[in-house]
Design a protein around this motif. Structure first.
Motif, PDB file in Angstrom:
ATOM      1  N   ILE A 104       0.841  -1.206   0.000  1.00  0.00           N
ATOM      2  CA  ILE A 104       0.000   0.000   0.000  1.00  0.00           C
ATOM      3  C   ILE A 104       0.873   1.252   0.000  1.00  0.00           C
ATOM      4  N   ALA A 105       1.932   1.248   0.799  1.00  0.00           N
ATOM      5  CA  ALA A 105       2.848   2.391   0.830  1.00  0.00           C
ATOM      6  C   ALA A 105       3.504   2.593  -0.535  1.00  0.00           C
ATOM      7  N   ALA A 106       3.881   1.494  -1.199  1.00  0.00           N
ATOM      8  CA  ALA A 106       4.518   1.595  -2.514  1.00  0.00           C
ATOM      9  C   ALA A 106       3.540   2.109  -3.576  1.00  0.00           C
ATOM     10  N   ILE A 107       2.280   1.723  -3.471  1.00  0.00           N
ATOM     11  CA  ILE A 107       1.265   2.242  -4.392  1.00  0.00           C
ATOM     12  C   ILE A 107       1.151   3.760  -4.245  1.00  0.00           C
ATOM     13  N   ASP A 108       1.199   4.228  -3.012  1.00  0.00           N
ATOM     14  CA  ASP A 108       1.155   5.680  -2.785  1.00  0.00           C
ATOM     15  C   ASP A 108       2.338   6.379  -3.456  1.00  0.00           C
ATOM     16  N   VAL A 109       3.527   5.776  -3.361  1.00  0.00           N
ATOM     17  CA  VAL A 109       4.699   6.359  -4.010  1.00  0.00           C
ATOM     18  C   VAL A 109       4.518   6.355  -5.525  1.00  0.00           C
ATOM     19  N   LEU A 110       3.991   5.283  -6.070  1.00  0.00           N
ATOM     20  CA  LEU A 110       3.711   5.212  -7.514  1.00  0.00           C
ATOM     21  C   LEU A 110       2.801   6.361  -7.936  1.00  0.00           C
ATOM     22  N   CYS A 111       1.770   6.617  -7.148  1.00  0.00           N
ATOM     23  CA  CYS A 111       0.823   7.685  -7.483  1.00  0.00           C
ATOM     24  C   CYS A 111       1.466   9.073  -7.367  1.00  0.00           C
ATOM     25  N   ASP A 112       2.460   9.215  -6.478  1.00  0.00           N
ATOM     26  CA  ASP A 112       3.113  10.506  -6.288  1.00  0.00           C
ATOM     27  C   ASP A 112       4.213  10.777  -7.313  1.00  0.00           C
ATOM     28  N   THR A 113       4.588   9.764  -8.094  1.00  0.00           N
ATOM     29  CA  THR A 113       5.682   9.902  -9.054  1.00  0.00           C
ATOM     30  C   THR A 113       5.151  10.468 -10.369  1.00  0.00           C
ATOM     31  N   HIS A 114       5.811  11.519 -10.875  1.00  0.00           N
ATOM     32  CA  HIS A 114       5.352  12.161 -12.105  1.00  0.00           C
ATOM     33  C   HIS A 114       5.448  11.205 -13.286  1.00  0.00           C
ATOM     34  N   GLY A 115       4.399  11.174 -14.082  1.00  0.00           N
ATOM     35  CA  GLY A 115       4.380  10.325 -15.262  1.00  0.00           C
ATOM     36  C   GLY A 115       2.978  10.196 -15.802  1.00  0.00           C
ATOM     37  N   LYS A 116       2.859   9.457 -16.872  1.00  0.00           N
ATOM     38  CA  LYS A 116       1.545   9.260 -17.501  1.00  0.00           C
ATOM     39  C   LYS A 116       0.865   8.045 -16.893  1.00  0.00           C
ATOM     40  N   ALA A 117       0.863   6.912 -17.571  1.00  0.00           N
ATOM     41  CA  ALA A 117       0.200   5.728 -17.030  1.00  0.00           C
ATOM     42  C   ALA A 117       0.956   5.202 -15.811  1.00  0.00           C
ATOM     43  N   LYS A 118       0.225   4.818 -14.777  1.00  0.00           N
ATOM     44  CA  LYS A 118       0.806   4.255 -13.557  1.00  0.00           C
ATOM     45  C   LYS A 118       0.543   2.745 -13.556  1.00  0.00           C
ATOM     46  N   ILE A 119       1.611   1.966 -13.575  1.00  0.00           N
ATOM     47  CA  ILE A 119       1.523   0.522 -13.750  1.00  0.00           C
ATOM     48  C   ILE A 119       2.191  -0.170 -12.567  1.00  0.00           C
ATOM     49  N   ALA A 120       1.516  -1.160 -11.983  1.00  0.00           N
ATOM     50  CA  ALA A 120       2.070  -1.931 -10.871  1.00  0.00           C
ATOM     51  C   ALA A 120       2.283  -3.372 -11.313  1.00  0.00           C
ATOM     52  N   VAL A 121       3.476  -3.901 -11.029  1.00  0.00           N
ATOM     53  CA  VAL A 121       3.794  -5.303 -11.290  1.00  0.00           C
ATOM     54  C   VAL A 121       4.006  -5.970  -9.938  1.00  0.00           C
ATOM     55  N   PHE A 122       3.052  -6.806  -9.539  1.00  0.00           N
ATOM     56  CA  PHE A 122       3.059  -7.382  -8.196  1.00  0.00           C
ATOM     57  C   PHE A 122       3.174  -8.897  -8.249  1.00  0.00           C
ATOM     58  N   GLY A 123       3.899  -9.455  -7.281  1.00  0.00           N
ATOM     59  CA  GLY A 123       3.996 -10.899  -7.113  1.00  0.00           C
ATOM     60  C   GLY A 123       3.458 -11.310  -5.761  1.00  0.00           C
ATOM     61  N   THR A 124       3.800 -12.504  -5.356  1.00  0.00           N
ATOM     62  CA  THR A 124       3.279 -13.086  -4.128  1.00  0.00           C
ATOM     63  C   THR A 124       3.883 -12.437  -2.881  1.00  0.00           C
ATOM     64  N   MET A 125       3.035 -12.220  -1.878  1.00  0.00           N
ATOM     65  CA  MET A 125       3.483 -11.830  -0.537  1.00  0.00           C
ATOM     66  C   MET A 125       3.483 -13.091   0.328  1.00  0.00           C
ATOM     67  N   LYS A 126       4.640 -13.434   0.872  1.00  0.00           N
ATOM     68  CA  LYS A 126       4.756 -14.671   1.640  1.00  0.00           C
ATOM     69  C   LYS A 126       4.436 -14.466   3.125  1.00  0.00           C
ATOM     70  N   GLU A 127       4.296 -15.582   3.832  1.00  0.00           N
ATOM     71  CA  GLU A 127       4.148 -15.662   5.288  1.00  0.00           C
ATOM     72  C   GLU A 127       2.871 -14.985   5.802  1.00  0.00           C
ATOM     73  N   LEU A 128       1.812 -15.025   4.979  1.00  0.00           N
ATOM     74  CA  LEU A 128       0.531 -14.471   5.429  1.00  0.00           C
ATOM     75  C   LEU A 128      -0.438 -15.554   5.911  1.00  0.00           C
ATOM     76  N   GLY A 129      -0.074 -16.830   5.727  1.00  0.00           N
ATOM     77  CA  GLY A 129      -0.892 -17.921   6.239  1.00  0.00           C
ATOM     78  C   GLY A 129      -2.315 -17.892   5.727  1.00  0.00           C
ATOM     79  N   ASP A 130      -3.262 -18.075   6.645  1.00  0.00           N
ATOM     80  CA  ASP A 130      -4.682 -18.101   6.270  1.00  0.00           C
ATOM     81  C   ASP A 130      -5.180 -16.749   5.778  1.00  0.00           C
ATOM     82  N   SER A 131      -4.420 -15.694   6.033  1.00  0.00           N
ATOM     83  CA  SER A 131      -4.820 -14.354   5.594  1.00  0.00           C
ATOM     84  C   SER A 131      -4.298 -14.006   4.197  1.00  0.00           C
TER      85      SER A 131
END
Length: 464
Positions: A346-373
């Motif tokens: 979520i913090a990184a998404i905020d930085v993406l939105c604050d960075t000057h540019g045209k299209a804002k694109i996120a490339v995300f992978g798996t977050m580990k150690e979240l268990g049942d959540s």
């Protein structure tokens, strides 16, 4: 490394002298024969897939002054006559015991940092602030576990005033064991989030594990916390407690915030009094104001003036792969692929939105150690990306469906099974002045995706 005698080592680690070599000044402690140097102390650690006791004689032949082992797998005649050989019950415990003895010998101020996210950034910020007044050592990278932390301690010497040490954990008692070694004078907790919830089951248990950082406090120990975090807001401590934040009632509060593309600026309310000295820090993200406030509080506890603190922020040197922004001739890359959790995503998404540019694109992978959540955590990140109007979400890994459900826009969410498929799609899709954020848990090694994106930028420059 400061000089320690063989007798001191024997006493510190409860060792048995197997072979007496020459008494000498040691260069360093090493656990890897591939990089061992003459007059190093070699400690033979057992891992899941190797047993370094197998290489003790090799370490001796390469010039190790002392070999500490817990299995004798060679004849005594195979060791260099200059090498002292010491046998212990458990070399991992011996590593911790020797580090404890060594750091106590130095009489150095120790600051321990833990938290679910932001440990490394906060370490960098605290080290920068304190460097305006003190000679500071900080943990390299994230050497923050029961092997890495003692290896960092052995890099200290008496020339340092302060050691800023990162402390990681995934289970109960790990922070406790690290603090038994390092015995911090000041402890920092950045936040309590979802990281390691797979092992500890609840955030309340994570808080309990993080609070082990005060287990070896003396009477003048100081605990500094980010009170904007819901579980840290109302904590109590029998030791001195300092709270920092933006939105919460705290001893030190940030105000007049400006979050720019490549820096943050803010003022400070010190127990309700506005401080004239403004702070400017050359890293992006609102979350880094919270991290910076922990550094401010640490500086104040260390009797630094606000002018000294502001000067320290200008010395900031950040650890790689954490919100590193590279502006290419075609597009901008935000490399934040060292690790990931819902909060840091979520913090990184905020930085993406604050960075000057045209299209804002996120490339995300798996977050580990979240268990049942895990499913809900990935879905939550997708929902947040949608709420921030990210133009394109690209996902790779086992939770593609969770991201897709959270983002809920089939036209702007693309899922892939491999890096190559995702990079091939990006090569065709990225346009001039776009901004692309790359982030996942460490095991996915998304720095490979970043490298491929950098190559695309280079190819584009050549074509022009």
């Amino acid at each position: 490394m400061e000089y320690i005698t063989t007798n001191e080592i024997l006493e510190a680690i409860h060792g048995e002298l197997v072979l007496q070599g020459e008494e000498t000044k040691h260069n360093n402690v090493c656990i890897d024969t591939r990089i061992i140097k003459e007059r190093d102390i070699f400690i033979a650690i057992k891992g899941e897939n190797f047993n370094a006791n197998d290489y003790a004689a090799e370490a001796s032949k390469k010039g190790a002054s002392i070999c500490i082992i817990d299995e004798m797998k060679f004849e005594k005649t195979e060791f260099n006559k200059k090498t002292t050989v010491i046998k212990v019950a458990d070399t991992k415990k011996a590593l911790l015991m020797l580090a404890k003895f060594y750091i106590n010998k130095l009489n150095i101020k120790v600051i321990g940092i833990t938290g679910s996210t932001g440990k490394t950034s906060t370490k960098d910020l605290i080290a920068a602030v304190l460097s305006a007044k003190f000679k500071v050592f900080k943990t390299l990278g994230n050497f923050n576990n029961e092997i890495g932390l003692p290896m960092m301690i052995f890099k200290l010497d008496k020339s340092y005033d302060v050691a800023v040490l990162e402390m990681g954990m995934s289970h109960f008692n790990e922070i406790h064991n690290l603090c038994e070694v390092a015995n911090p004078d000041i402890a920092i907790i950045t936040n309590i989030g979802m990281s390691h919830i797979e092992n500890l089951k609840t955030r309340e248990n994570i808080l309990k594990a993080k609070m082990e950082i005060t287990d070896f406090f003396s009477g003048d120990g100081v605990l500094i916390v980010n009170s904007d975090n819901d579980l840290l807001q109302d904590i109590t401590s029998k030791y001195e407690l300092v709270k920092t934040g933006i939105d919460s009632l705290a001893d030190y509060t940030a105000c007049n915030l400006k979050v720019l593309e490549n820096k943050i600026t803010f003022n400070i309310m010190d127990n309700g009094n506005l401080i004239e000295t403004g702070m400017e820090v050359n890293i992006p993200g609102r979350h880094n104001i919270l991290n910076s406030m922990l550094a401010v509080a640490c500086g104040r506890v260390m009797d630094m003036s606000y002018k000294e603190i502001a000067l320290g922020f200008k010395k900031l040197e950040v650890t790689s792969m954490r919100l590193n922004i590279t502006k290419g001739k075609k597009f901008t890359i935000i490399n934040d692929c060292y690790n990931a959790s819902p909060d840091s995503m979520i913090a990184a998404i905020d930085v993406l939105c604050d960075t000057h540019g045209k299209a804002k694109i996120a490339v995300f992978g798996t977050m580990k150690e979240l268990g049942d959540s895990a499913y809900d955590g990935h879905k939550q990140v997708g929902e947040y990306a949608k709420s921030k109007r990210i133009d394109l979400l690209i996902t790779i890994g086992e939770f593609n469906d969770a991201y897709k459900e959270g983002f809920n826009d089939i036209d702007k969410c693309r899922s892939f099974e491999t890096y190559n498929e995702a990079v091939s799609f990006l090569e065709k899709s990225l346009k001039k002045d776009d901004v692309v954020l790359v982030k996942a848990s460490r095991y996915m090694k998304f720095e490979g995706v970043v490298k491929e994106l950098e190559n695309i930028n280079d190819k584009e420059v050549i074509k022009k």
